[in-house]
Motif scaffolding. Structure first.
Motif, PDB file in Angstrom:
ATOM      1  N   PHE A   1      20.721  42.917  62.170  1.00  0.00           N
ATOM      2  CA  PHE A   1      21.101  44.314  62.344  1.00  0.00           C
ATOM      3  C   PHE A   1      22.278  44.413  63.301  1.00  0.00           C
ATOM      4  CE2 PHE A   1      17.053  45.764  60.568  1.00  0.00           C
ATOM      5  CZ  PHE A   1      16.225  44.698  60.856  1.00  0.00           C
TER       6      PHE A   1
ATOM      7  N   LEU B 112      20.644  54.189  70.476  1.00  0.00           N
ATOM      8  CA  LEU B 112      21.339  53.293  69.563  1.00  0.00           C
ATOM      9  C   LEU B 112      21.236  53.817  68.133  1.00  0.00           C
ATOM     10  CD1 LEU B 112      20.656  51.449  72.079  1.00  0.00           C
ATOM     11  CD2 LEU B 112      20.798  49.541  70.484  1.00  0.00           C
TER      12      LEU B 112
ATOM     13  N   TYR C 221      23.837  47.577  65.763  1.00  0.00           N
ATOM     14  CA  TYR C 221      23.671  48.927  66.282  1.00  0.00           C
ATOM     15  C   TYR C 221      24.880  49.295  67.131  1.00  0.00           C
ATOM     16  CZ  TYR C 221      18.700  48.918  65.069  1.00  0.00           C
ATOM     17  OH  TYR C 221      17.507  48.887  64.395  1.00  0.00           O
TER      18      TYR C 221
ATOM     19  N   PHE D 256      25.602  46.303  69.533  1.00  0.00           N
ATOM     20  CA  PHE D 256      24.527  45.340  69.712  1.00  0.00           C
ATOM     21  C   PHE D 256      24.142  44.711  68.376  1.00  0.00           C
ATOM     22  CE2 PHE D 256      23.355  46.062  74.080  1.00  0.00           C
ATOM     23  CZ  PHE D 256      23.786  47.350  74.338  1.00  0.00           C
TER      24      PHE D 256
ATOM     25  N   THR E  70      14.974  41.300  68.562  1.00  0.00           N
ATOM     26  CA  THR E  70      15.590  40.721  69.750  1.00  0.00           C
ATOM     27  C   THR E  70      17.060  41.094  69.718  1.00  0.00           C
ATOM     28  OG1 THR E  70      14.042  38.864  69.762  1.00  0.00           O
ATOM     29  CG2 THR E  70      16.110  38.593  70.962  1.00  0.00           C
ATOM     30  N   PHE E  71      17.525  41.655  70.820  1.00  0.00           N
ATOM     31  CA  PHE E  71      18.895  42.153  70.885  1.00  0.00           C
ATOM     32  C   PHE E  71      19.794  41.201  71.666  1.00  0.00           C
ATOM     33  CE2 PHE E  71      18.806  46.476  69.193  1.00  0.00           C
ATOM     34  CZ  PHE E  71      17.449  46.704  69.111  1.00  0.00           C
ATOM     35  N   GLY E  72      21.052  41.167  71.258  1.00  0.00           N
ATOM     36  CA  GLY E  72      22.060  40.523  72.072  1.00  0.00           C
ATOM     37  C   GLY E  72      22.399  41.391  73.266  1.00  0.00           C
ATOM     38  N   THR E  73      23.227  40.881  74.142  1.00  0.00           N
ATOM     39  CA  THR E  73      23.567  41.597  75.367  1.00  0.00           C
ATOM     40  C   THR E  73      24.653  42.643  75.167  1.00  0.00           C
ATOM     41  OG1 THR E  73      25.016  39.763  75.942  1.00  0.00           O
ATOM     42  CG2 THR E  73      22.840  39.783  76.958  1.00  0.00           C
TER      43      THR E  73
ATOM     44  N   GLU F  99      29.485  50.670  72.679  1.00  0.00           N
ATOM     45  CA  GLU F  99      28.905  49.354  72.853  1.00  0.00           C
ATOM     46  C   GLU F  99      28.176  48.985  71.571  1.00  0.00           C
ATOM     47  OE1 GLU F  99      27.338  48.655  76.630  1.00  0.00           O
ATOM     48  OE2 GLU F  99      27.356  46.487  76.271  1.00  0.00           O
TER      49      GLU F  99
ATOM     50  N   GLN G 241      26.092  52.053  70.293  1.00  0.00           N
ATOM     51  CA  GLN G 241      25.610  52.955  71.332  1.00  0.00           C
ATOM     52  C   GLN G 241      26.786  53.623  72.035  1.00  0.00           C
ATOM     53  OE1 GLN G 241      23.732  51.171  74.791  1.00  0.00           O
ATOM     54  NE2 GLN G 241      22.319  52.897  75.004  1.00  0.00           N
TER      55      GLN G 241
ATOM     56  N   LEU H 169      21.782  52.754  64.057  1.00  0.00           N
ATOM     57  CA  LEU H 169      21.893  51.630  63.148  1.00  0.00           C
ATOM     58  C   LEU H 169      23.168  51.718  62.328  1.00  0.00           C
ATOM     59  CD1 LEU H 169      20.488  49.112  61.908  1.00  0.00           C
ATOM     60  CD2 LEU H 169      19.478  50.667  60.218  1.00  0.00           C
TER      61      LEU H 169
END
Lengths: 111, 114
Positions: free
Chosen positions: B34, B44, B36, B90, B103-106, B88, B38, B46
């Motif tokens: 995915f 967030l 996202y 993600f 689980t998201f990236g930074t 931003e 923000q 999609l």
């Protein structure tokens, strides 16, 4: 259509005070619900998730707790806030079609 | 354990230029992927998602992403950015369709300059 509500939008609380953030979902039933925290520059950290009423899983042991008293209500709480609890808290639901729908978030500042 | 890496913390692009945001994942099987976006102070949204099939997926706002299994990557692209794309971004990975914990990236912060 499904919507997710999260409140309050902004909160400033003193250290040691309690916390209650609420999230509700409309237009769906039995959603998977999630609480994430976003600290500056650190991405999203999963705090709790729930697959049903009173079914809560904690991902990270800490000063917070979560409850799901009703099917579409998810509450994040703390008995005594710490400075490190400051951050942007996001609620999300998963309707089973892949991906999350997020609430608009709560900016918590602990002073 | 699965993980997601977004190697670029901050990217600056001129308006009208092309964009590519990188995302790499670590997982033993083909994950669900995915992207996202923000906006400041917001939740967030999609942009797009990949489950299976065509490895090039189209999303909202003119974004697309390509899944490359050999590189464990799912990079986000846009041919011409607009000032409103500043936000931003993600990348996220899940492994159980319909019940996934993502689980998201930074995140990668995108700045658009005139």
């Amino acid at each position: 259509s499904q919507t997710i509500h999260q409140w309050p939008a902004t909160l400033v609380q003193p250290v040691g005070s309690p916390l209650s953030l609420e999230c509700t979902v409309e237009g769906t039933s039995n959603p998977n619900l999630y609480w994430y925290r976003q600290a500056a520059g650190r991405g999203l950290q999963l705090l709790f998730y729930s697959i049903g009423i009173d079914q809560i899983s904690s991902e990270v042991p800490q000063n917070l707790s979560a409850s799901r008293p009703q099917d579409r209500q998810f509450i994040l709480s703390s008995k005594k806030l710490l400075l490190s609890d400051s951050g942007f808290y996001l609620c999300a639901w998963n309707g089973g079609r892949g991906g999350y729908t997020f609430g608009s978030g709560t900016r918590l500042t602990v002073v | 354990a699965q993980s997601v890496t977004q190697p670029d913390i901050h990217i600056t692009v001129s308006e009208g230029a092309s964009l590519e945001l990188r995302c790499n994942y670590s997982y033993g099987a083909t994950p669900y992927l995915f992207w996202y976006v923000q906006s400041p102070g917001q939740g967030l949204q999609l942009l797009l998602k990949y489950f299976s099939g065509d490895t090039l997926v189209q999303g909202i706002k003119g974004f697309e992403a390509e899944f490359k299994r050999s590189q464990s990557s799912f990079n986000l692209r846009k041919p011409s950015v607009h000032w409103s794309d500043a936000a931003e971004y993600f990348c996220a990975v899940g492994f159980t369709f319909g019940n996934e914990k993502l689980t998201f990236g930074t995140g990668t912060r995108l700045t658009i300059i005139p």
